[in-house]
Write an enzyme that holds these catalytic residues in place. Sequence first.
Site, PDB file in Angstrom:
ATOM      1  N   ASP A 158       0.839  -1.193   0.000  1.00  0.00           N
ATOM      2  CA  ASP A 158       0.000   0.000   0.000  1.00  0.00           C
ATOM      3  C   ASP A 158       0.871   1.239   0.000  1.00  0.00           C
ATOM      4  O   ASP A 158       1.950   1.264   0.606  1.00  0.00           O
ATOM      5  CB  ASP A 158      -0.910   0.015   1.228  1.00  0.00           C
ATOM      6  CG  ASP A 158      -0.126   0.129   2.530  1.00  0.00           C
ATOM      7  OD1 ASP A 158       0.101   1.259   3.001  1.00  0.00           O
ATOM      8  OD2 ASP A 158       0.277  -0.918   3.076  1.00  0.00           O
ATOM      9  N   SER A 159       0.434   2.283  -0.717  1.00  0.00           N
ATOM     10  CA  SER A 159       1.096   3.584  -0.730  1.00  0.00           C
ATOM     11  C   SER A 159       2.561   3.451  -1.140  1.00  0.00           C
ATOM     12  O   SER A 159       2.837   2.950  -2.226  1.00  0.00           O
ATOM     13  CB  SER A 159       0.930   4.256   0.638  1.00  0.00           C
ATOM     14  OG  SER A 159       1.204   5.631   0.567  1.00  0.00           O
ATOM     15  N   ALA A 160       3.516   3.860  -0.296  1.00  0.00           N
ATOM     16  CA  ALA A 160       4.923   3.689  -0.649  1.00  0.00           C
ATOM     17  C   ALA A 160       5.276   2.213  -0.791  1.00  0.00           C
ATOM     18  O   ALA A 160       6.166   1.842  -1.567  1.00  0.00           O
ATOM     19  CB  ALA A 160       5.814   4.339   0.407  1.00  0.00           C
ATOM     20  N   HIS A 286      -7.205   7.895   1.294  1.00  0.00           N
ATOM     21  CA  HIS A 286      -5.996   7.093   1.113  1.00  0.00           C
ATOM     22  C   HIS A 286      -5.874   6.033   2.215  1.00  0.00           C
ATOM     23  O   HIS A 286      -6.038   6.322   3.390  1.00  0.00           O
ATOM     24  CB  HIS A 286      -4.786   8.039   1.140  1.00  0.00           C
ATOM     25  CG  HIS A 286      -3.493   7.403   0.764  1.00  0.00           C
ATOM     26  ND1 HIS A 286      -3.235   6.919  -0.493  1.00  0.00           N
ATOM     27  CD2 HIS A 286      -2.353   7.191   1.490  1.00  0.00           C
ATOM     28  CE1 HIS A 286      -2.004   6.451  -0.538  1.00  0.00           C
ATOM     29  NE2 HIS A 286      -1.452   6.587   0.660  1.00  0.00           N
TER      30      HIS A 286
END
Length: 317
Positions: A158-160, A286
């Site tokens: 997820d995300s980074a 997010h």
Amino acid sequence: MAELDYELPRFIRVYKDGTVERLMGTDTVPAGIDPETGVESKDVLVTPESGVSARLYLPKIRDPAKKLPLVIYFHGGGFYCFTPFSTFYQPFLNSFVAESNIILISIDYRRPPEHPVPVAYDDSWNAIRWVASHCNGTGPEAWLSEYADFGRVHISGDSAGANIAHCMAMRAGSEKVNGLDFDGLILMHPYFWGKDPVGGETDDTEKRAYIEKFWVLACPTSSGADDPWMNPGLDPKLSSLVCKRALVFGTEDDFLKYRAKYYGEVLGKSGWAGKVEVVETEGEAHVFHLYKPKIKKSMELVHKVMSFIYEENANPI
């Protein structure tokens, strides 16, 4: 008190004496058996030289004669924050493993600014190679040797962590990993960026520079927001992505949603031989599924991933 060098609000403060203060993701939870799902977890040392470790998850329903799909997972936090041992991650990953009937390993890569990117990429790659050392049944971790199906490996994050997952799928396309068959890539709200706006992204130069700053401080040797690590659309080797299929999640109230859509578009046009699908969740922010793992939309995300892992209409049990 030490003098402040710079701050990334909500993430970190870095002082001129080298002290780093992380502002989120510092609380941890021990591994063990989750009473709600029956999922068992334990922590393992992956690379003694660097101290990189991981948290392994195993579902309650298991039969050594029936191997389980393996998900190699990378946590988010802008590269700076969280670990696999953070309280933030345990509820979602327990639910993910229980619902999908998979074995999952969440990697604890080293983080900037103490360890600038690409250290996180190298740690993650070494962890994948460590996982591969189990494919002949002689690796050091029994759960992997006994239960993992190395012919059904998915890379996720997820995300980074989704950025890292993509970069690992790219690296596996050029540096083969014997024993692992990478079936799918699952990116949840990926952290990608670029110099120029895509889709409905803001064109405010100050805002764009601020977002780019997170990446440049994490990776000081980078060429900037158009580095292929951060902007896969400019990677001339994108078609070499190793996985056969890709599932990309965005969400409505996330400024990164346009990058998720863009990733799907450029991957589909790159000459890559696989199939990509982009899914957008309405009305959520997010990584909402980490904040609210039990809501209906979070479970819908998990069920979509489950269907992807087992392919359509397959029964995971």
